[in-house]
Design a protein around this motif. Structure first.
Motif, PDB file in Angstrom:
ATOM      1  N   LEU A  53     -33.795 -33.129 -29.121  1.00 44.99           N
ATOM      2  CA  LEU A  53     -32.708 -32.695 -28.009  1.00 44.99           C
ATOM      3  C   LEU A  53     -33.351 -33.064 -26.572  1.00 44.99           C
ATOM      4  CD1 LEU A  53     -31.680 -29.276 -29.384  1.00 44.99           C
ATOM      5  CD2 LEU A  53     -30.353 -31.335 -29.489  1.00 44.99           C
ATOM      6  N   ALA A  54     -34.410 -33.624 -26.606  1.00 47.99           N
ATOM      7  CA  ALA A  54     -35.331 -33.841 -25.221  1.00 47.99           C
ATOM      8  C   ALA A  54     -34.371 -34.986 -24.313  1.00 47.99           C
ATOM      9  CB  ALA A  54     -36.708 -34.293 -25.540  1.00 47.99           C
ATOM     10  N   ILE A  55     -34.075 -35.863 -24.930  1.00 47.13           N
ATOM     11  CA  ILE A  55     -33.197 -36.880 -23.953  1.00 47.13           C
ATOM     12  C   ILE A  55     -31.932 -36.223 -23.778  1.00 47.13           C
ATOM     13  CG2 ILE A  55     -32.105 -39.052 -24.438  1.00 47.13           C
ATOM     14  CD1 ILE A  55     -34.487 -39.922 -26.364  1.00 47.13           C
ATOM     15  N   PRO A  56     -31.071 -36.027 -24.578  1.00 38.95           N
ATOM     16  CA  PRO A  56     -29.835 -35.427 -23.773  1.00 38.95           C
ATOM     17  C   PRO A  56     -29.891 -34.134 -22.934  1.00 38.95           C
ATOM     18  CG  PRO A  56     -29.707 -34.643 -26.318  1.00 38.95           C
ATOM     19  CD  PRO A  56     -30.981 -35.739 -26.026  1.00 38.95           C
ATOM     20  N   LEU A  57     -31.152 -33.392 -23.301  1.00 39.14           N
ATOM     21  CA  LEU A  57     -31.403 -31.915 -22.272  1.00 39.14           C
ATOM     22  C   LEU A  57     -31.824 -32.607 -21.101  1.00 39.14           C
ATOM     23  CD1 LEU A  57     -32.753 -29.373 -24.733  1.00 39.14           C
ATOM     24  CD2 LEU A  57     -30.775 -29.511 -23.327  1.00 39.14           C
ATOM     25  N   ALA A  58     -32.274 -33.827 -20.981  1.00 37.59           N
ATOM     26  CA  ALA A  58     -32.974 -34.606 -19.799  1.00 37.59           C
ATOM     27  C   ALA A  58     -31.967 -34.570 -18.678  1.00 37.59           C
ATOM     28  CB  ALA A  58     -33.717 -35.873 -20.013  1.00 37.59           C
ATOM     29  N   ARG A  59     -30.612 -34.832 -19.163  1.00 35.25           N
ATOM     30  CA  ARG A  59     -29.510 -34.880 -18.210  1.00 35.25           C
ATOM     31  C   ARG A  59     -29.282 -33.654 -17.209  1.00 35.25           C
ATOM     32  NH1 ARG A  59     -25.318 -37.262 -22.495  1.00 35.25           N
ATOM     33  NH2 ARG A  59     -26.242 -39.068 -23.018  1.00 35.25           N
ATOM     34  N   LEU A  60     -29.997 -32.481 -17.587  1.00 40.87           N
ATOM     35  CA  LEU A  60     -29.836 -31.296 -17.039  1.00 40.87           C
ATOM     36  C   LEU A  60     -31.161 -31.194 -16.054  1.00 40.87           C
ATOM     37  CD1 LEU A  60     -28.748 -28.923 -19.812  1.00 40.87           C
ATOM     38  CD2 LEU A  60     -27.214 -29.885 -17.810  1.00 40.87           C
ATOM     39  N   SER A  61     -31.132 -30.338 -14.956  1.00 34.08           N
ATOM     40  CA  SER A  61     -32.166 -30.127 -14.047  1.00 34.08           C
ATOM     41  C   SER A  61     -33.206 -29.137 -15.319  1.00 34.08           C
ATOM     42  CB  SER A  61     -32.029 -29.764 -12.951  1.00 34.08           C
ATOM     43  OG  SER A  61     -31.337 -28.187 -13.129  1.00 34.08           O
ATOM     44  N   LYS A  62     -34.658 -29.066 -14.776  1.00 34.52           N
ATOM     45  CA  LYS A  62     -35.297 -28.025 -15.454  1.00 34.52           C
ATOM     46  C   LYS A  62     -34.561 -26.675 -15.681  1.00 34.52           C
ATOM     47  CE  LYS A  62     -38.062 -31.238 -16.747  1.00 34.52           C
ATOM     48  NZ  LYS A  62     -37.596 -32.347 -16.130  1.00 34.52           N
ATOM     49  N   PRO A  63     -34.202 -26.149 -14.128  1.00 36.24           N
ATOM     50  CA  PRO A  63     -33.722 -24.774 -14.398  1.00 36.24           C
ATOM     51  C   PRO A  63     -32.421 -24.643 -15.109  1.00 36.24           C
ATOM     52  CG  PRO A  63     -34.775 -25.267 -11.955  1.00 36.24           C
ATOM     53  CD  PRO A  63     -34.748 -26.752 -12.986  1.00 36.24           C
ATOM     54  N   GLY A  64     -31.728 -25.818 -15.178  1.00 37.81           N
ATOM     55  CA  GLY A  64     -30.504 -25.866 -15.950  1.00 37.81           C
ATOM     56  C   GLY A  64     -30.756 -25.818 -17.600  1.00 37.81           C
ATOM     57  N   GLN A  65     -31.667 -26.630 -17.789  1.00 40.58           N
ATOM     58  CA  GLN A  65     -32.081 -26.357 -19.213  1.00 40.58           C
ATOM     59  C   GLN A  65     -32.581 -24.886 -19.472  1.00 40.58           C
ATOM     60  OE1 GLN A  65     -35.221 -29.334 -20.521  1.00 40.58           O
ATOM     61  NE2 GLN A  65     -34.284 -30.618 -18.952  1.00 40.58           N
ATOM     62  N   MET A  66     -33.386 -24.290 -18.378  1.00 35.90           N
ATOM     63  CA  MET A  66     -33.747 -22.873 -18.800  1.00 35.90           C
ATOM     64  C   MET A  66     -32.599 -21.958 -19.013  1.00 35.90           C
ATOM     65  SD  MET A  66     -37.158 -22.470 -16.476  1.00 35.90           S
ATOM     66  CE  MET A  66     -37.375 -20.756 -16.814  1.00 35.90           C
ATOM     67  N   MET A  67     -31.378 -22.138 -17.817  1.00 34.21           N
ATOM     68  CA  MET A  67     -30.297 -21.256 -17.838  1.00 34.21           C
ATOM     69  C   MET A  67     -29.543 -21.381 -19.381  1.00 34.21           C
ATOM     70  SD  MET A  67     -29.262 -21.690 -13.946  1.00 34.21           S
ATOM     71  CE  MET A  67     -27.555 -20.689 -14.212  1.00 34.21           C
ATOM     72  N   LEU A  68     -29.693 -22.785 -19.863  1.00 29.87           N
ATOM     73  CA  LEU A  68     -28.895 -23.036 -21.227  1.00 29.87           C
ATOM     74  C   LEU A  68     -29.456 -22.210 -22.185  1.00 29.87           C
ATOM     75  CD1 LEU A  68     -26.670 -24.352 -22.801  1.00 29.87           C
ATOM     76  CD2 LEU A  68     -28.484 -26.454 -22.885  1.00 29.87           C
ATOM     77  N   GLY A  69     -31.072 -22.273 -22.388  1.00 32.68           N
ATOM     78  CA  GLY A  69     -31.767 -21.845 -23.415  1.00 32.68           C
ATOM     79  C   GLY A  69     -31.549 -20.131 -23.427  1.00 32.68           C
ATOM     80  N   VAL A  70     -31.701 -19.674 -22.065  1.00 33.14           N
ATOM     81  CA  VAL A  70     -31.629 -18.160 -22.083  1.00 33.14           C
ATOM     82  C   VAL A  70     -30.435 -17.631 -22.537  1.00 33.14           C
ATOM     83  CG1 VAL A  70     -31.802 -16.344 -20.446  1.00 33.14           C
ATOM     84  CG2 VAL A  70     -33.602 -17.897 -20.068  1.00 33.14           C
ATOM     85  N   THR A  71     -29.220 -18.348 -22.146  1.00 32.49           N
ATOM     86  CA  THR A  71     -27.790 -17.743 -22.275  1.00 32.49           C
ATOM     87  C   THR A  71     -27.560 -17.925 -23.943  1.00 32.49           C
ATOM     88  OG1 THR A  71     -26.894 -18.724 -20.284  1.00 32.49           O
ATOM     89  CG2 THR A  71     -25.468 -18.375 -22.185  1.00 32.49           C
TER      90      THR A  71
END
Length: 376
Positions: free
Chosen positions: A248-266
């Motif tokens: 998932l690292a490559i598709p997640l790279a489209r999001l900013s790092k805070p965006g990745q964190m918000m997705l993960g926490v949600t």
């Protein structure tokens, strides 16, 4: 990756050993949770102590030396004759093993090509995360057939073997800054803490790690799942998700790092809330824990990459601060579990869901601060 797995796995291997250790030492569940928290406390301190040293003396040297000393301390931990002695040794074990992750992450940040760095970082970070489950599975399998001390003795042997392998496969060190005073190496830590946009993300990462450790510790305390077979199923259910995380690292790279964190926490928070209603069903709980782990597994790499990028030349110091925050959270996790679990699994699940909601709020704050910096 194997070294990362073994190092972080030392925090979790006592969880399946609780029953055997309590019976031999004649202590309660509270003492057992301190077996986990004591290691996490030392582990977090090890990041701060050894992270800057790896920048100064070389990532390979610090990593290999740390693995060798870890073998000795882990052996002594396995020979502990009483709970207080074991707790003290677990602090020492965590401190020494804490030299491993910052050196690994700094090595990746300086030796891996930028085009591959996100995947490699995610893979190593997934090893840290996968240790939550794999260490428990291995520990449970061993203790079903052998005395509980075998788990620690086997870990000591693996530390020694991997130290030899690392020494042979890692590139030679080319450290900078040895001509400067030793205090200069540690001066990077306050500098990292002054990076305002990073601090809320570190708090969110700490809360997420508290949930990760708290849920597995709490399940063991509540006795929600009985029988080694059911426990093994529950723990192993998250493995497919962990194996998928590097992909998932490559598709997640489209999001900013805070965006990745918000997705993960949600994702993690939704899984935890759902567990409050369906936690009594083993199959459903297994799936929900896998989803929880998947969400939390997105957070740690995002925080680590952010710290590494903002840390500049002091990558190991920045990584050590980030990991310090994770395992401060890990220290709190068993304590929260010990307080909430006696009131039942739903109370535990709601408590941990609350921590994730707070983590989401801190992530939003970090996102706003990073945008403010970018536009300034």
């Amino acid at each position: 990756m194997l070294s990362a797995l073994l190092a972080t796995g030392q925090m979790y291997i006592p969880i399946p050993l609780f029953t055997a250790m309590k019976a031999e030492w004649d202590v309660g569940s509270g003492a057992m949770t301190w077996i986990i928290s004591a290691f996490a406390f030392g582990y977090a301190g090890g990041f701060v102590l050894f992270g800057p040293l790896s920048d100064r003396y070389g990532h390979r040297r610090v990593l290999v030396t740390g693995m060798i000393v870890a073998a000795v301390v882990t052996l002594l931990t396995g020979l502990a004759f009483a709970a207080p002695v074991a707790i003290a040794l677990r602090v020492a074990q965590g401190l020494v093993v804490g030299s491993v992750p910052p050196a690994i992450m700094a090595y990746v940040a300086t030796r891996v090509e930028p085009a591959h760095r996100a995947v490699v970082t995610m893979s190593v970070a997934t090893s840290f995360l996968a240790a939550t489950v794999i260490a428990q599975i291995v520990s449970q399998t061993v203790v079903d057939a052998f005395p509980w001390r075998t788990v620690f003795l086997g870990s000591a042997v693996l530390f020694a073997v991997l130290a030899a392998v690392l020494r042979s496969v890692m590139l030679d060190d080319a450290p900078a800054g040895r001509d400067k005073p030793l205090r200069h190496s540690y001066a990077a830590i306050p500098a990292v803490l002054r990076i305002g946009a990073l601090l809320p993300m570190l708090v969110a990462g700490a809360l997420s790690m508290a949930v990760m450790v708290g849920i597995y510790t709490g399940i063991e305390i509540t006795g929600l799942v009985e029988g080694s077979g059911e426990l093994l199923t529950l723990r192993a259910g998250a493995l497919p998700v962990m194996l998928a995380l590097p992909l998932l690292a490559i598709p997640l790279a489209r999001l900013s790092k805070p965006g990745q964190m918000m997705l993960g926490v949600t994702v993690a928070a939704l899984a935890m809330v759902a567990a409050t209603f369906e936690g009594s069903h083993l199959a459903v709980l297994t799936v929900l824990l896998a989803v929880l782990v998947g969400g939390l597994g997105v957070i740690a790499p995002a925080v680590l990459q952010t710290a590494g990028e903002l840390g500049g030349e002091a990558r190991a110091a920045a990584s050590s601060v980030a990991m310090f925050s994770f395992y401060v959270g890990a220290t709190v996790g068993p304590i929260v579990a010990a307080a909430a679990a006696p009131h039942g699994f739903p109370v535990l699940a709601w408590t941990l869901a609350g921590l994730l909601i707070v983590a989401f709020a801190f992530t939003v704050v970090g996102l706003r601060m990073s945008r403010s910096v970018a536009t300034a």
